[in-house]
Write a protein that holds these residues in place. Structure first.
Motif, PDB file in Angstrom:
ATOM      1  N   LYS A 132      58.256  86.261 102.871  1.00 27.63           N
ATOM      2  CA  LYS A 132      59.158  87.408 103.006  1.00 27.63           C
ATOM      3  C   LYS A 132      59.905  87.356 104.336  1.00 27.63           C
ATOM      4  O   LYS A 132      61.110  87.587 104.390  1.00 27.63           O
ATOM      5  N   VAL A 133      59.185  87.054 105.390  1.00 22.66           N
ATOM      6  CA  VAL A 133      59.799  86.991 106.716  1.00 22.66           C
ATOM      7  C   VAL A 133      60.844  85.884 106.755  1.00 22.66           C
ATOM      8  O   VAL A 133      61.949  86.082 107.271  1.00 22.66           O
ATOM      9  N   LYS A 134      60.526  84.734 106.198  1.00 26.80           N
ATOM     10  CA  LYS A 134      61.477  83.619 106.192  1.00 26.80           C
ATOM     11  C   LYS A 134      62.733  83.957 105.396  1.00 26.80           C
ATOM     12  O   LYS A 134      63.841  83.613 105.798  1.00 26.80           O
ATOM     13  N   ALA A 135      62.563  84.642 104.271  1.00 25.86           N
ATOM     14  CA  ALA A 135      63.714  85.027 103.451  1.00 25.86           C
ATOM     15  C   ALA A 135      64.609  86.009 104.207  1.00 25.86           C
ATOM     16  O   ALA A 135      65.839  85.898 104.179  1.00 25.86           O
ATOM     17  N   ARG A 136      63.997  86.950 104.890  1.00 25.98           N
ATOM     18  CA  ARG A 136      64.777  87.925 105.660  1.00 25.98           C
ATOM     19  C   ARG A 136      65.497  87.244 106.815  1.00 25.98           C
ATOM     20  O   ARG A 136      66.656  87.549 107.099  1.00 25.98           O
ATOM     21  N   LEU A 137      64.821  86.327 107.448  1.00 26.33           N
ATOM     22  CA  LEU A 137      65.431  85.599 108.552  1.00 26.33           C
ATOM     23  C   LEU A 137      66.609  84.756 108.064  1.00 26.33           C
ATOM     24  O   LEU A 137      67.652  84.699 108.721  1.00 26.33           O
ATOM     25  N   ARG A 138      66.464  84.132 106.891  1.00 23.29           N
ATOM     26  CA  ARG A 138      67.575  83.363 106.309  1.00 23.29           C
ATOM     27  C   ARG A 138      68.786  84.254 106.077  1.00 23.29           C
ATOM     28  O   ARG A 138      69.923  83.856 106.327  1.00 23.29           O
ATOM     29  N   MET A 139      68.539  85.471 105.602  1.00 23.06           N
ATOM     30  CA  MET A 139      69.636  86.394 105.352  1.00 23.06           C
ATOM     31  C   MET A 139      70.343  86.765 106.659  1.00 23.06           C
ATOM     32  O   MET A 139      71.573  86.772 106.726  1.00 23.06           O
ATOM     33  N   GLN A 167      70.424  85.025 109.403  1.00 19.07           N
ATOM     34  CA  GLN A 167      71.124  83.837 109.886  1.00 19.07           C
ATOM     35  C   GLN A 167      72.402  83.596 109.093  1.00 19.07           C
ATOM     36  O   GLN A 167      73.409  83.172 109.648  1.00 19.07           O
ATOM     37  N   HIS A 168      72.358  83.867 107.800  1.00 20.16           N
ATOM     38  CA  HIS A 168      73.550  83.706 106.964  1.00 20.16           C
ATOM     39  C   HIS A 168      74.668  84.612 107.466  1.00 20.16           C
ATOM     40  O   HIS A 168      75.819  84.188 107.580  1.00 20.16           O
ATOM     41  N   ALA A 169      74.323  85.841 107.771  1.00 15.57           N
ATOM     42  CA  ALA A 169      75.330  86.790 108.261  1.00 15.57           C
ATOM     43  C   ALA A 169      75.910  86.324 109.586  1.00 15.57           C
ATOM     44  O   ALA A 169      77.104  86.475 109.839  1.00 15.57           O
ATOM     45  N   GLN A 170      75.074  85.746 110.401  1.00 12.68           N
ATOM     46  CA  GLN A 170      75.511  85.344 111.735  1.00 12.68           C
ATOM     47  C   GLN A 170      76.286  84.024 111.711  1.00 12.68           C
ATOM     48  O   GLN A 170      77.335  83.913 112.326  1.00 12.68           O
ATOM     49  N   ARG A 171      75.794  83.050 110.986  1.00 16.97           N
ATOM     50  CA  ARG A 171      76.362  81.700 111.056  1.00 16.97           C
ATOM     51  C   ARG A 171      77.377  81.389 109.971  1.00 16.97           C
ATOM     52  O   ARG A 171      78.379  80.735 110.233  1.00 16.97           O
ATOM     53  N   VAL A 172      77.105  81.823 108.755  1.00 17.04           N
ATOM     54  CA  VAL A 172      77.928  81.397 107.626  1.00 17.04           C
ATOM     55  C   VAL A 172      79.092  82.344 107.380  1.00 17.04           C
ATOM     56  O   VAL A 172      80.250  81.955 107.484  1.00 17.04           O
ATOM     57  N   SER A 173      78.778  83.576 107.050  1.00 13.59           N
ATOM     58  CA  SER A 173      79.852  84.475 106.637  1.00 13.59           C
ATOM     59  C   SER A 173      80.459  85.244 107.798  1.00 13.59           C
ATOM     60  O   SER A 173      81.651  85.520 107.794  1.00 13.59           O
ATOM     61  N   TRP A 214      66.070  95.385 109.018  1.00 13.27           N
ATOM     62  CA  TRP A 214      65.466  94.066 109.238  1.00 13.27           C
ATOM     63  C   TRP A 214      65.987  93.439 110.526  1.00 13.27           C
ATOM     64  O   TRP A 214      65.241  92.824 111.275  1.00 13.27           O
ATOM     65  N   LYS A 215      67.273  93.605 110.777  1.00  6.30           N
ATOM     66  CA  LYS A 215      67.857  93.039 111.992  1.00  6.30           C
ATOM     67  C   LYS A 215      67.192  93.630 113.230  1.00  6.30           C
ATOM     68  O   LYS A 215      66.864  92.912 114.176  1.00  6.30           O
ATOM     69  N   LYS A 216      66.977  94.933 113.213  1.00  2.54           N
ATOM     70  CA  LYS A 216      66.341  95.604 114.351  1.00  2.54           C
ATOM     71  C   LYS A 216      64.921  95.076 114.573  1.00  2.54           C
ATOM     72  O   LYS A 216      64.486  94.902 115.705  1.00  2.54           O
ATOM     73  N   ARG A 217      64.200  94.795 113.492  1.00  8.76           N
ATOM     74  CA  ARG A 217      62.834  94.274 113.608  1.00  8.76           C
ATOM     75  C   ARG A 217      62.802  92.889 114.244  1.00  8.76           C
ATOM     76  O   ARG A 217      61.852  92.542 114.935  1.00  8.76           O
ATOM     77  N   PHE A 218      63.828  92.086 113.985  1.00 14.04           N
ATOM     78  CA  PHE A 218      63.846  90.725 114.511  1.00 14.04           C
ATOM     79  C   PHE A 218      64.382  90.639 115.928  1.00 14.04           C
ATOM     80  O   PHE A 218      64.285  89.604 116.562  1.00 14.04           O
ATOM     81  N   GLU A 219      64.976  91.704 116.415  1.00 13.19           N
ATOM     82  CA  GLU A 219      65.533  91.666 117.775  1.00 13.19           C
ATOM     83  C   GLU A 219      64.466  91.866 118.818  1.00 13.19           C
ATOM     84  O   GLU A 219      63.448  92.364 118.660  1.00 13.19           O
TER      85      GLU A 219
END
Length: 53
Positions: free
Chosen positions: A13-20, A22-28, A48-53
């Motif tokens: 779950k954590v990896k999937a959220r992190l991929r999302m 990263q997608h927002a930041q790097r890809v789109s 989710w973003k707040k949790r990873f910061e």
């Protein structure tokens, strides 16, 4: 004692959220577009973003 199956599920779950995130930041570069692609709300994305910061 820790349950290894539970830990594997949580790790996925954590990896999937992190991929999302990263997608927002790097890809789109676009949160709305990323949320549509992954099928989540923008509110949930920012939680989710707040949790990873």
């Amino acid at each position: 004692m820790k349950n290894p199956v539970y830990e594997q599920v949580q790790t996925r779950k954590v990896k999937a959220r992190l991929r999302m995130l990263q997608h927002a930041q790097r890809v789109s570069g676009n949160v709305s577009q990323t949320c549509r692609f992954f099928g989540v709300s923008r509110a949930l994305f920012y939680i989710w973003k707040k949790r990873f910061e």
